[in-house]
Design a protein around this motif. Structure first.
Motif, PDB file in Angstrom:
ATOM      1  N   GLY A  90      33.341 -41.151   1.886  1.00 35.46           N
ATOM      2  CA  GLY A  90      32.160 -40.596   1.238  1.00 35.46           C
ATOM      3  C   GLY A  90      31.589 -41.450   0.126  1.00 35.46           C
ATOM      4  O   GLY A  90      30.656 -41.033  -0.576  1.00 35.46           O
ATOM      5  N   ALA A 142      32.617 -31.952  -3.090  1.00 40.14           N
ATOM      6  CA  ALA A 142      32.683 -31.358  -1.752  1.00 40.14           C
ATOM      7  C   ALA A 142      32.996 -29.876  -1.831  1.00 40.14           C
ATOM      8  O   ALA A 142      32.420 -29.052  -1.096  1.00 40.14           O
ATOM      9  N   PHE A 202      30.739 -29.549   1.601  1.00 41.44           N
ATOM     10  CA  PHE A 202      30.641 -30.568   2.647  1.00 41.44           C
ATOM     11  C   PHE A 202      32.001 -31.217   2.859  1.00 41.44           C
ATOM     12  O   PHE A 202      32.915 -31.072   2.032  1.00 41.44           O
ATOM     13  N   ASP A 203      32.144 -31.924   3.978  1.00 39.75           N
ATOM     14  CA  ASP A 203      33.383 -32.606   4.328  1.00 39.75           C
ATOM     15  C   ASP A 203      33.242 -34.087   3.974  1.00 39.75           C
ATOM     16  O   ASP A 203      32.410 -34.782   4.552  1.00 39.75           O
ATOM     17  N   ARG A 219      32.914 -36.688   6.653  1.00 39.50           N
ATOM     18  CA  ARG A 219      31.687 -36.722   7.449  1.00 39.50           C
ATOM     19  C   ARG A 219      30.495 -37.173   6.614  1.00 39.50           C
ATOM     20  O   ARG A 219      29.344 -36.933   6.985  1.00 39.50           O
ATOM     21  N   LEU A 220      30.777 -37.840   5.500  1.00 34.63           N
ATOM     22  CA  LEU A 220      29.729 -38.328   4.610  1.00 34.63           C
ATOM     23  C   LEU A 220      29.648 -39.847   4.721  1.00 34.63           C
ATOM     24  O   LEU A 220      30.674 -40.536   4.701  1.00 34.63           O
ATOM     25  N   HIS A 256      28.790 -35.385  12.986  1.00 39.06           N
ATOM     26  CA  HIS A 256      27.801 -34.805  12.073  1.00 39.06           C
ATOM     27  C   HIS A 256      27.773 -35.548  10.742  1.00 39.06           C
ATOM     28  O   HIS A 256      28.817 -35.800  10.140  1.00 39.06           O
ATOM     29  N   GLU A 257      26.572 -35.888  10.285  1.00 33.12           N
ATOM     30  CA  GLU A 257      26.411 -36.549   8.985  1.00 33.12           C
ATOM     31  C   GLU A 257      26.001 -35.508   7.942  1.00 33.12           C
ATOM     32  O   GLU A 257      24.978 -34.839   8.082  1.00 33.12           O
ATOM     33  N   GLU A 258      26.771 -35.401   6.872  1.00 35.38           N
ATOM     34  CA  GLU A 258      26.539 -34.399   5.839  1.00 35.38           C
ATOM     35  C   GLU A 258      25.355 -34.729   4.925  1.00 35.38           C
ATOM     36  O   GLU A 258      24.722 -33.834   4.360  1.00 35.38           O
ATOM     37  N   ASP A 261      21.660 -32.984   5.289  1.00 37.51           N
ATOM     38  CA  ASP A 261      21.569 -31.588   4.856  1.00 37.51           C
ATOM     39  C   ASP A 261      21.595 -31.496   3.331  1.00 37.51           C
ATOM     40  O   ASP A 261      20.884 -30.674   2.733  1.00 37.51           O
ATOM     41  N   LEU A 262      22.405 -32.325   2.697  1.00 34.27           N
ATOM     42  CA  LEU A 262      22.494 -32.303   1.246  1.00 34.27           C
ATOM     43  C   LEU A 262      21.186 -32.739   0.595  1.00 34.27           C
ATOM     44  O   LEU A 262      20.700 -32.105  -0.356  1.00 34.27           O
TER      45      LEU A 262
END
Length: 331
Positions: free
Chosen positions: A170, A259, A264-265, A268-269, A319-321, A324-325
């Motif tokens: 991340g 996180a 979020f994970d 996945r960042l 999935h890319e976090e 959404d952020l």
């Protein structure tokens, strides 16, 4: 030819503006560059290295960051080249900037590109620059090239290879949030926010990959999709199972707190600045020793096998976090 609508410049930059805001930012001088970027020059001419070497070519855009985008463009493209065993040497930049931002944004981005390239010995050899009224956000794409003496690739990964990583999960995503959306990181102190912003200087994997290229079968920097996305791609392409020790994955305590707060994970960042490498069991000790000589910490987080492992590859996600952020709280 540049056009003007209501005083806003559109299209290709005029020669004077091109010289002032683009061509002066040529990165590092290189003896192998015969013809570089210039007025009337549509392609670069580079003296070819000897026939025993290879040319590594990679191309990546910057789409999730605004501040520091030029520096980030250099790092993500240099990372891809060095992960294939190459030496990042020549960069082409395509830059399309919203007309409302004008040449000021062009000059800022190109100055960032130049400074990062000059520090790494990379020449900016050409590209394309224009102002457009069709975009609200700059379109920035780089193509990096460099010579290599070895061949690294997914097909070289073998059962028993250890999965070695440097950096922390991340890293890039947290840096982008700290610069572009600090309002989301209210769980961090001012000192911690400053620490995360400083992570931008850690986005290059070039030093680590240089240290590892003689020991690795394969190297990769996890970009969009983070560490999980990168491992999913590797497992599918290699056709090998992976036993993954999630507890061994390096994650900053600051990232863990963010996180937990934002949900979020970290795996996945987006994670430029993190390097993954497949290293033979017998070569792990020497690989980690080579990294320590450069003061680069590393961790072993998994192993490739021949039979079904712990099912890690079945639980990985692309999935890319970040997207959404970045969209939170915006209309």
């Amino acid at each position: 030819m540049s056009q003007f609508e209501e005083g806003v410049m559109l299209g290709k930059l005029p020669p004077d503006e091109l010289r002032r805001n683009v061509l002066r930012y040529a990165g590092a001088p290189r003896k192998d560059l015969i013809v570089g970027g210039g007025l009337g020059e549509d392609a670069a001419l580079i003296r070819w290295p000897d026939a025993e070497r290879f040319l590594v070519v990679a191309s990546d855009p910057i789409v999730g960051a605004s501040e520091g985008a030029g520096e980030l463009l250099v790092h993500v493209n240099a990372n891809d080249v060095v992960c294939k065993g190459g030496e990042p040497s020549w960069l082409i930049v395509t830059l399309i900037v919203p007309a409302g931002e004008g040449v000021a944004m062009v000059g800022r981005i190109m100055r960032e590109v130049h400074e990062a390239c000059a520090a790494m010995g990379i020449a900016v050899v050409g590209g394309h620059t224009e102002l457009s009224d069709r975009y609200d956000w700059p379109v920035i794409v780089g193509t990096m090239m460099g010579p290599a003496n070895c061949r690294l690739g997914i097909s070289r990964i073998r059962p028993g290879d250890r999965l070695l990583v440097t950096g922390h999960a991340g890293l890039e995503g947290m840096s982008i949030l700290a610069h572009d959306r600090p309002d989301l990181l209210g769980c961090l102190s001012a000192e911690e926010l400053a620490t995360v912003r400083a992570w931008r200087k850690d986005l290059s994997v070039v030093p680590a990959a240089r240290a590892l290229r003689d020991f690795s079968h394969y190297m990769h920097d996890p970009t969009e999709g983070g560490l999980e996305g990168a491992l999913l791609e590797v497992c599918k392409a290699a056709g090998l199972p992976l036993t993954l020790d999630r507890d061994a994955v390096p994650i900053s305590p600051i990232t863990r707190r963010a996180a937990a707060s934002l949900g979020f994970d970290p795996m996945r960042l987006i994670s430029s600045g993190m390097l993954i490498a497949a290293v033979s069991e017998e070569g792990v000790g020497a690989a980690q020793a080579a990294l320590l000589q450069k003061r680069i910490p590393s961790s072993i987080i998994g192993q490739f096998g021949t039979t079904k492992g712990d099912g890690a590859e079945d639980r990985l996600d692309m999935h890319e976090e970040l997207w959404d952020l970045l969209a939170r709280g915006r209309a």
